[in-house]
Design an enzyme around this catalytic site. Structure first.
Site, PDB file in Angstrom:
ATOM      1  N   TYR A 138       0.783  -1.231  -0.096  1.00  0.00           N
ATOM      2  CA  TYR A 138       0.093   0.147   0.129  1.00  0.00           C
ATOM      3  C   TYR A 138       0.703   1.327   0.248  1.00  0.00           C
ATOM      4  CZ  TYR A 138       0.811   0.921   5.043  1.00  0.00           C
ATOM      5  OH  TYR A 138       1.311   1.186   6.076  1.00  0.00           O
ATOM      6  N   ARG A 161       8.323   4.277  -4.493  1.00  0.00           N
ATOM      7  CA  ARG A 161       8.732   3.308  -3.431  1.00  0.00           C
ATOM      8  C   ARG A 161       7.542   2.208  -3.685  1.00  0.00           C
ATOM      9  NH1 ARG A 161       7.463   5.546   2.646  1.00  0.00           N
ATOM     10  NH2 ARG A 161       5.569   5.618   1.884  1.00  0.00           N
ATOM     11  N   ARG A 212      -6.972 -20.669  -1.984  1.00  0.00           N
ATOM     12  CA  ARG A 212      -6.075 -20.491  -0.954  1.00  0.00           C
ATOM     13  C   ARG A 212      -5.042 -21.483  -0.869  1.00  0.00           C
ATOM     14  NH1 ARG A 212      -4.577 -21.742   4.345  1.00  0.00           N
ATOM     15  NH2 ARG A 212      -3.585 -20.201   5.393  1.00  0.00           N
ATOM     16  N   LYS A 256       6.531  -1.733   2.061  1.00  0.00           N
ATOM     17  CA  LYS A 256       5.156  -1.098   2.640  1.00  0.00           C
ATOM     18  C   LYS A 256       4.196  -2.243   2.448  1.00  0.00           C
ATOM     19  CE  LYS A 256       3.188   3.107   3.206  1.00  0.00           C
ATOM     20  NZ  LYS A 256       3.212   3.422   4.563  1.00  0.00           N
ATOM     21  N   GLU A 288      11.441   2.507  14.713  1.00  0.00           N
ATOM     22  CA  GLU A 288      10.514   3.723  14.047  1.00  0.00           C
ATOM     23  C   GLU A 288       9.221   3.795  15.083  1.00  0.00           C
ATOM     24  OE1 GLU A 288       9.494   2.984   9.891  1.00  0.00           O
ATOM     25  OE2 GLU A 288       9.450   0.779  10.217  1.00  0.00           O
ATOM     26  N   LEU A 322      10.680   1.553   7.580  1.00  0.00           N
ATOM     27  CA  LEU A 322      10.238   2.078   6.066  1.00  0.00           C
ATOM     28  C   LEU A 322      10.973   3.252   5.773  1.00  0.00           C
ATOM     29  CD1 LEU A 322       7.864   1.439   3.836  1.00  0.00           C
ATOM     30  CD2 LEU A 322       6.743   3.440   4.865  1.00  0.00           C
TER      31      LEU A 322
END
Ligand code: PDD
Length: 303
Positions: A38, A57, A105, A152, A184, A209
């Site tokens: 995301y 990114r 799955r 991310k 972070e 990140l």
């Protein structure tokens, strides 16, 4: 925080839909495996802030998990802008997520994935934010996340638990700790200011990140001739810092005035932090205006 899904227009796989109509399959790998990447870009005065860096990114994160970009970056930018317009978003966030899509799955990646692309906006006052005036208090706790925090991914349960632990403790956020060093914040990069007015933030690597706001703040600080150290710092160093702050697209630069039981400085946002926030907002505003200019010139060309 209200649990209600706010009304508005979302984007789901080629279609703009009312939020209440926006759904994906229960077999989507984003849902079953957090197999998704995301991005969150901020919006000021209707323009996207630092968006090319967010999309770069995005491409990098997708590459790291072998997920193809379903649309060219220019097309994604066009959709982000259309979503801003359709929602009359003046200030806030555009959220974008790409998953490996629905499949039977299986832990193995599907051989021919049909990626899901969803986007929505959140209206939010980022500039005129009370937390920026008062500063926030944080707690520290072990970093329980995975070993590739540079990607991310939407695998955010550990970060979500860290945030909730802070709220349960009467604080605002958590700075996560590995080997006695701050990695972070739950959804932001962590910074401290040393006694000489030097800025310290953790070096890039798989533990954090690579924040877009972080990179812009680094550039602005260097332009100002501030001394910047990109290195790991201990919890003790953070607690005895002259100032502390966090950076993210969602909140820009937020002063930290308390870490665990220790008040930072005089318990008010520090002067350097306030200056950096001011400079960052100026830069973000310029970026948003140039996004609007670019969108205008694209729409004139296409006429
Ligand atoms: N979070 N570190 C983490 C773990 C983050 O989730 C974020 C952003 C950042 C700051 O990155 P940037 O400056 O590019 O926003 C650092 C977003 C805002 C979120 O998850 O909502």
């Amino acid at each position: 925080m209200s649990n209600a899904i706010p009304p508005g227009i979302t984007y789901v796989n080629d279609r703009f839909l009312e939020a209440s109509e926006a759904t994906v399959s229960i077999f989507d790998r984003g849902f079953l495996f957090a197999d998704a990447i995301y991005e969150v870009s901020s919006v000021l005065e209707g323009g996207l802030v630092d968006n090319p860096a967010h999309l770069a990114r995005l491409q990098r994160s997708l590459g790291e998990v072998d997920l193809p970009l379903p649309l060219a970056p220019e097309k994604i930018t066009g959709l982000q802008r259309e979503l801003i317009e359709r929602n009359r978003l003046h200030e806030g966030l555009v959220y974008l997520q790409i998953t490996r899509g629905p499949a039977n799955r299986d832990f193995a990646f599907p051989s021919s994935p049909q990626p899901t692309l969803v986007m929505f906006v959140q209206h939010k006052k980022i500039v005129d934010n009370p937390a920026a005036k008062s500063g926030i208090s944080i707690i520290t706790s072990p970093d329980l996340r995975w070993a590739r925090c540079d990607i991310k991914s939407v695998s955010l349960l550990a970060a979500s638990m860290a945030k909730q632990a802070a709220l349960d403790a009467g604080a605002d956020d958590t700075w996560m700790v590995e080997n006695d060093r701050i990695t972070e914040g739950s959804s932001n990069n962590a910074w401290i200011v040393g006694s000489e007015g030097n800025l310290i933030t953790r070096h890039l690597g798989s533990e954090i990140l690579p924040g877009i706001t972080r990179s812009v703040v680094l550039r602005l600080a260097q332009e100002e001739g501030l001394e910047v150290e990109e290195r790991a710092f201990t919890v003790a160093e953070a607690k005895s810092a002259a100032e502390a702050f966090s950076t993210s697209a969602a909140s820009f630069v937020v002063p930290v005035v308390r870490i665990d039981d220790r008040v930072i400085g005089d318990g008010k946002p520090g002067p350097l932090t306030r200056e950096i926030r001011k400079r960052y907002i100026k830069s973000a505003m310029e970026s948003a205006r140039s996004d609007i200019d670019e969108a205008r010139s694209n729409s004139q060309e296409s006429r």
